[in-house]
Write an enzyme that holds these catalytic residues in place. Structure first.
Site, PDB file in Angstrom:
ATOM      1  CE  LYS A 123     -29.809 104.310 -46.176  1.00  0.00           C
ATOM      2  NZ  LYS A 123     -31.148 104.274 -46.732  1.00  0.00           N
ATOM      3  NE  ARG A 161     -38.769 108.062 -43.384  1.00  0.00           N
ATOM      4  CZ  ARG A 161     -38.538 106.755 -43.246  1.00  0.00           C
ATOM      5  NH1 ARG A 161     -37.340 106.254 -43.392  1.00  0.00           N
ATOM      6  NH2 ARG A 161     -39.518 105.929 -42.959  1.00  0.00           N
ATOM      7  CG  PHE A 210     -43.073 103.999 -42.326  1.00  0.00           C
ATOM      8  CD1 PHE A 210     -42.759 103.724 -41.011  1.00  0.00           C
ATOM      9  CD2 PHE A 210     -42.191 103.595 -43.321  1.00  0.00           C
ATOM     10  CE1 PHE A 210     -41.583 103.066 -40.686  1.00  0.00           C
ATOM     11  CE2 PHE A 210     -41.007 102.957 -43.009  1.00  0.00           C
ATOM     12  CZ  PHE A 210     -40.708 102.670 -41.689  1.00  0.00           C
TER      13      PHE A 210
HETATM   14  C1  LIG Z   1     -29.289 104.261 -40.856  1.00  0.00           C
HETATM   15  C2  LIG Z   1     -29.989 102.994 -41.223  1.00  0.00           C
HETATM   16  N1  LIG Z   1     -29.920 101.937 -40.410  1.00  0.00           N
HETATM   17  C3  LIG Z   1     -30.536 100.780 -40.704  1.00  0.00           C
HETATM   18  C4  LIG Z   1     -31.272 100.640 -41.852  1.00  0.00           C
HETATM   19  C5  LIG Z   1     -32.002  99.353 -42.139  1.00  0.00           C
HETATM   20  O1  LIG Z   1     -31.409  98.716 -43.208  1.00  0.00           O
HETATM   21  P1  LIG Z   1     -32.220  97.723 -44.182  1.00  0.00           P
HETATM   22  O2  LIG Z   1     -33.183  98.551 -44.958  1.00  0.00           O
HETATM   23  O3  LIG Z   1     -31.166  97.098 -45.024  1.00  0.00           O
HETATM   24  O4  LIG Z   1     -32.918  96.736 -43.324  1.00  0.00           O
HETATM   25  C6  LIG Z   1     -31.374 101.714 -42.734  1.00  0.00           C
HETATM   26  C7  LIG Z   1     -32.164 101.587 -43.964  1.00  0.00           C
HETATM   27  O5  LIG Z   1     -32.491 102.509 -44.643  1.00  0.00           O
HETATM   28  C8  LIG Z   1     -30.718 102.927 -42.401  1.00  0.00           C
HETATM   29  O6  LIG Z   1     -30.808 104.007 -43.191  1.00  0.00           O
END
Ligand SMILES: Cc1ncc(COP(=O)(O)O)c(C=O)c1O
Length: 486
Positions: free
Chosen positions: A270, A393, A459
């Site tokens: 992200k 969500r 989910f």
């Molecule tokens: C705020 C947040 N923390 C942690 C994660 C987990 O990351 P990953 O999908 O790379 O495992 C995400 C994933 O969307 C996230 O949005």
């Protein structure tokens, strides 16, 4: 100073987010018929996670790993230094982390949840309590996996769908202090703050609030952990909405935020690239505590489960987060869509946040009880009538409590993610158009029930079915209104 699309005014007065990039590589898309979309939904258990992209027109499931990469990132990937140990790509990654995030020690991990696993493994014990502004699914799953539990300490305003509050992701400081006193600092391994709080609609916290959290953490000697996966966007909104930071650069804002945390982790999927992640700190002791877990779970300390090409792309991407014209592109498109839907009376989370446009399925589908998953049903219905894949969500994304009881989500949202520099404005207008149609026909949408429910993170792979023939009725109405159109 870097340009920002938000500052470009149109002579005709229209509020249009102008793209400050050009598209040089494209991928062809297909919009399959509504009959095929219904079949695809049945095959995927009415769960948009399980759809195949060959059946998806606009993929708004997530921004994770789907932001467009820049020419500089692609170029850097070609220059990577292939080595199991001591790769210069990792050295460049370390340098970028130090320069952009202000942290000296870096541990590489293959994605964000891997960082959550490492941190929970090191610090969470049976009976631990982890206070946070709000949970993220994988963060919570890892904390509970290691015997801890979480407490979500937002202000009430955060749960108000239609609000003008600029910082709905703020931690409630009174509740935080009460929580620390109640459980005792010894039982609190860390306080977790999540930038651009994902599950309440991509809503930021202010630096003033983060300073307040820091003061409490320091007072009681508790570690402050920052989930920086959506840090760039949170920083951008701080610049827009927090008086003290209006004239500050992105670099200064980001460093101010990370400087308040003892430990920073992120999903690079992200933050800055399409894969990878990291944990960083300036505290050598903490670094040493976490270090042995990397070779155990991730890989050697200079690649952590990533390819060196991905590492190069992350490093370049970190510097690019400092470019306002890049970081504001997705929030500007989100704002455009949110305002367009809001002006038609379609309930969406406001003020516009980051990551995506969040549509309030709870009120749109108020005829569907929460036990029949209104957000899941709405996500399936929207895919059916548009080919656009969003993400539920709501309660489907919640996990059952320790006794196996269903826990209902505070909000039932359909998230339409808008990854950076991926979609065009006419595609966003298509989303607006089809959402308006679905809103006008919302009474036709019915509930869902589980037919297959995995024990963890249900989910992702869970299978559901409609409780009656509402999907067929929706198809019928769509064909009446749109005729031959897909
Ligand atoms: C705020 C947040 N923390 C942690 C994660 C987990 O990351 P990953 O999908 O790379 O495992 C995400 C994933 O969307 C996230 O949005």
């Amino acid at each position: 100073m870097s340009e920002s699309s938000q500052k470009i005014k149109f002579y005709n007065g229209e509020d249009i987010p102008l793209e400050l990039h050009k598209v040089r590589v494209v991928q062809k898309l297909h919009l399959v018929t509504i009959e095929r979309r219904l079949e695809a939904l049945r095959e995927s258990g009415f769960n948009t996670f399980r759809l195949d992209t060959k059946d998806v027109f606009l993929d708004m499931l997530t921004d994770s790993g789907t932001n467009a990469m820049s020419d500089r990132q692609m170029g850097a990937m070609m220059m990577a230094d292939d080595a199991y140990a001591g790769s210069q790509s990792f050295v460049r990654y370390q340098k970028a982390v130090e320069e952009v995030l202000g942290k000296k020690y870096l541990l590489p991990v293959h994605q964000g949840r891997a960082a959550e696993n490492i941190i929970s493994n090191a610090f969470v014990r049976k009976g631990s309590v982890v206070p946070m502004n709000y949970h993220f699914t994988t963060a919570m799953a890892h904390i509970t996996q290691y015997g801890g539990r979480i407490e979500e300490l937002l202000y009430d305003e955060a749960y108000v769908i239609r609000s003008q509050h600029p910082f709905k992701g703020n931690m409630n400081l009174e509740k935080l202090e009460a929580c620390v006193k109640k459980h005792g600092p010894a039982n609190i391994p860390f306080i977790r703050m999540e930038a651009s709080t994902n599950l309440i609609g991509g809503q930021p916290f202010s630096i003033e609030n983060l300073r307040g959290v820091r003061a409490i953490a320091e007072k009681y000697g508790i570690r402050l952990v920052l989930d920086a996966s959506l840090l760039g966007e949170n920083a951008w909104l701080v610049k827009q909405r927090e008086e003290e930071f209006k004239e500050k650069s992105m670099a200064e804002i980001i460093k101010t935020m990370t400087g308040l945390a003892d430990l920073v982790y992120f999903s690079a999927r992200k933050l800055s690239s399409s894969r990878g992640g990291g944990i960083c700190t300036n505290d050598e002791k903490t670094f040493k505590e976490l270090e042995p877990l990397i070779p155990l779970f991730e890989g050697f300390l200079t690649y952590g489960g990533m390819s060196v090409r991905e590492i190069e792309a992350i490093a370049v991407g970190l510097y690019e987060t400092l470019d306002e014209s890049m970081i504001c592109q997705s929030p500007a498109f989100i704002e455009y869509l949110v305002n367009a839907l809001d002006s038609k009376g379609i309930p969406v989370v406001t003020p516009p946040g980051v990551l995506g446009c969040h549509v309030d399925a709870m009120s749109i589908c108020s005829h569907i009880p929460q036990k029949e998953y209104p957000a899941g049903a709405f996500a399936a219905a929207f895919y059916l009538i548009s080919g656009v894949r969003g993400m539920e969500r709501g309660s489907v994304s919640n996990q059952r409590d320790e006794y196996g009881n269903e826990t209902y989500a505070d909000m039932e949202l359909l998230r339409l993610a808008i990854p950076r520099r991926v979609f065009t404005l006419s595609q966003i207008k298509y989303v607006e158009d089809r959402m308006t149609w679905l809103y006008d026909n919302r009474q036709l949408i019915g509930g869902l029930r589980f037919v297959y429910e995995p024990p963890v993170l249900r989910f992702f792979m869970g299978g559901l079915e409609p409780i009656d023939d509402w999907a067929e009725k929706l198809v019928e109405k769509f064909k009446q209104d749109f005729g031959d159109s897909l």
